[in-house]
Design an enzyme around this catalytic site. Structure first.
Site, short mmCIF file in Angstrom:
data_model
loop_
_atom_site.label_atom_id
_atom_site.label_comp_id
_atom_site.label_asym_id
_atom_site.label_seq_id
_atom_site.Cartn_x
_atom_site.Cartn_y
_atom_site.Cartn_z
N GLY A 102 0.79 -1.22 0.00
CA GLY A 102 0.00 0.00 0.00
C GLY A 102 0.82 1.27 0.00
O GLY A 102 0.32 2.34 0.39
N PRO A 129 5.58 15.94 1.14
CA PRO A 129 4.77 14.75 1.48
C PRO A 129 5.50 13.74 2.35
O PRO A 129 4.87 13.10 3.21
CB PRO A 129 4.42 14.16 0.11
N SER A 138 5.69 5.16 8.38
CA SER A 138 5.99 4.44 7.13
C SER A 138 4.68 3.82 6.66
O SER A 138 3.71 3.74 7.42
CB SER A 138 7.04 3.35 7.35
N HIS A 187 -34.93 -33.16 7.43
CA HIS A 187 -34.61 -33.71 6.11
C HIS A 187 -35.63 -33.26 5.06
O HIS A 187 -35.85 -33.94 4.05
CB HIS A 187 -34.57 -35.25 6.14
N SER A 317 -41.53 -11.15 -12.36
CA SER A 317 -41.35 -11.79 -13.66
C SER A 317 -41.69 -10.84 -14.78
O SER A 317 -42.60 -10.02 -14.66
CB SER A 317 -42.22 -13.05 -13.76
N LYS A 323 -46.62 -12.25 -10.66
CA LYS A 323 -45.68 -13.06 -9.87
C LYS A 323 -44.83 -12.14 -8.99
O LYS A 323 -44.33 -11.12 -9.43
CB LYS A 323 -44.77 -13.87 -10.79
N ASN A 325 -41.58 -12.40 -6.22
CA ASN A 325 -40.51 -13.27 -5.72
C ASN A 325 -39.97 -12.77 -4.37
O ASN A 325 -40.14 -11.60 -4.03
CB ASN A 325 -39.36 -13.31 -6.73
N GLU A 330 -33.33 -13.16 -1.55
CA GLU A 330 -32.38 -13.55 -2.58
C GLU A 330 -31.17 -12.62 -2.60
O GLU A 330 -30.03 -13.06 -2.75
CB GLU A 330 -33.08 -13.56 -3.95
#
Length: 458
Positions: A102, A129, A138, A187, A317, A323, A325, A330
């Site tokens: 850096g 600078p 540093s 499950h 959609s 529709k 969602n 998501e």
């Protein structure tokens, strides 16, 4: 070179280079801009702010120690404060994928602050600078310190409040949904009854646990190795500088940063960002689980589980009218995928520590700080646009519960495991309810009815 721009000539140890006339940065920043046209991504505002904090703190201490004239010191402090406030963000143009450790990023800050400080002094001595702005510093000590400062501020101000809000909203939903009985699932198949509120209590506690882990992991980031110089020794450093500069940083951040237990360990490794990134990865894993659950529970509305409803936020959609969602869920899942990938990037970069420093710090800084920002934004959006508006569909929950064959579990203490299993299998094969099979077998007594009553099973 843009023909429409005006340029000035500057030079450094490698020779002359043309720089836009209006730029506050200098030769070394321009070389980095020319050498690394890689991504167009720069280190974030939080990091630039932390650089300004370090430069201002260092100038203040250097004046106090008699190393820097008060006039130059005050000009550097004023210019650094403008960097802290975001006034010169457009002057920080070095790509994330830059020279190792850096150095270019540090010089970008040094050059911008030096030119602005010179401007503030109105024709007096020119501010250098390196000799002035970078005095007692540093890249190797200021860069990881700036990363830790930026990370602590970002986590404290954004991520932890977001997690607190998420945990509280999930807890509210848990209490709201506690009266709602539903079929449990293991499950992805029928399980014994559970309260919808119990499901949500698990989510709330998971987030609470993660918040506590992040708060604990945050403690290591409070170590900043300012004054470590190039390799960790105090070469060219005035006695008393280190505690004073950290005190100045604390005054400006209102936080409690401290010296590392061992400055050489601090400079050799990126242990604390790596440790915290692993916690963020775990948080991402848990958020994927929770948002995936909510997607399943809200699936439908006619062909899925549909036990909960989500607030609609946008059409889902371009071809199926009407529709909607689970867009927010998501989005959150995608953010978590990115954070998990970022953890791999940081782990890989952390392996690049060789001898006295890690030269992959810029990419570590970008991925770590971006992960914090992404998580904070995603969680806030998740709460605001999804969690607070979730409702239970008690009718659907009751329907699935009454049709669940897992209620046969309540018969085991009365009839034994084998007989209960046979009743469950018969109900499944003949597409009948448990009550219908038990009635056909002449076993439907009040005691048996009570045994398969969901209310008695939760």
């Amino acid at each position: 070179m843009d023909e429409n721009k005006q340029y000035r000539m500057e030079n450094d140890t490698l020779g002359n280079i043309m720089i836009p006339k209006t730029a506050y940065y200098g030769a070394q920043t321009q070389r980095a801009i020319n050498n690394f046209p890689i991504s167009g991504i720069r280190l974030p505002r939080a990091f630039i702010r932390a650089q300004g904090i370090i430069k201002a703190a260092s100038a203040s201490v250097n004046v106090e120690l008699g190393l820097l004239s008060p006039d130059i010191g005050q000009a550097i402090i004023q210019a650094s404060q403008e960097v802290i406030d975001g006034k010169w963000d457009e002057q920080f143009l070095v790509d994330v994928y830059q020279a190792g450790a850096g150095t270019s990023q540090n010089m970008n800050a040094n050059e911008v602050i030096a030119r602005r400080a010179t401007e503030i002094m109105v024709g007096a001595e020119q501010v250098h600078p390196n000799d002035h702005v970078n005095m007692s510093q540093s890249t190797n000590d200021t860069f990881p310190s700036a990363l830790n400062i930026a990370a602590v501020e970002s986590i404290q101000q954004k991520l932890i409040p977001a997690l607190t809000n998420l945990q509280q909203e999930l807890q509210k939903k848990s209490e709201q949904f506690m009266p709602v009985l539903k079929a449990g699932r293991t499950h992805l198949h029928d399980g014994v009854p559970i309260r919808l509120g119990q499901e949500f209590s698990g989510y709330a506690q998971t987030i609470q646990n993660m918040k506590q882990q992040i708060e604990e992991g945050l403690k290591g980031l409070y170590e900043i190795g300012l004054g470590g110089n190039a390799v960790g020794t105090d070469i060219n450093l005035q006695p008393g500088y280190v505690p004073k500069v950290i005190q100045e940083v604390n005054k400006r951040t209102k936080l409690t940063f401290r010296e590392p237990k061992d400055i050489f360990a601090f400079m050799q490794n990126m242990s604390e960002p790596l440790h915290c990134m692993l916690i963020l990865k775990e948080l991402a894993v848990h958020l994927i689980k929770i948002t995936s659950d909510l997607r399943l529970l809200s699936s439908g509305p006619r062909t899925g589980l549909a036990e909960i409803t989500l607030p609609p936020v946008q059409p889902g959609s371009t071809v199926m009218p009407g529709k909607v969602n689970p867009a927010i869920l998501e989005m959150t899942h995608m953010v978590c995928c990115q954070v998990i990938g970022y953890e791999t990037a940081i782990s890989t970069a952390a392996r690049a520590s060789q001898l006295e420093i890690n030269v992959m710090m810029p990419v570590i800084a970008h991925t770590f700080l971006h992960s914090i920002e992404l998580m904070g934004n995603a969680i806030n959006t998740l709460v605001k646009k999804c969690i607070t508006g979730i409702q239970a569909d008690e009718k659907i929950c009751n329907q699935w519960l009454n049709e669940s064959l897992s209620l046969v579990t309540g018969l085991s203490p009365k009839l034994g495991y084998d007989m209960a299993s046979q009743i469950g299998l018969t109900a499944d094969e003949q597409d009948k309810t448990l009550k219908e099979v038990l009635e056909e077998k002449g076993m439907l007594t009040d005691e048996i009815l009570q045994a398969i009553d969901p209310k008695g099973m939760v």
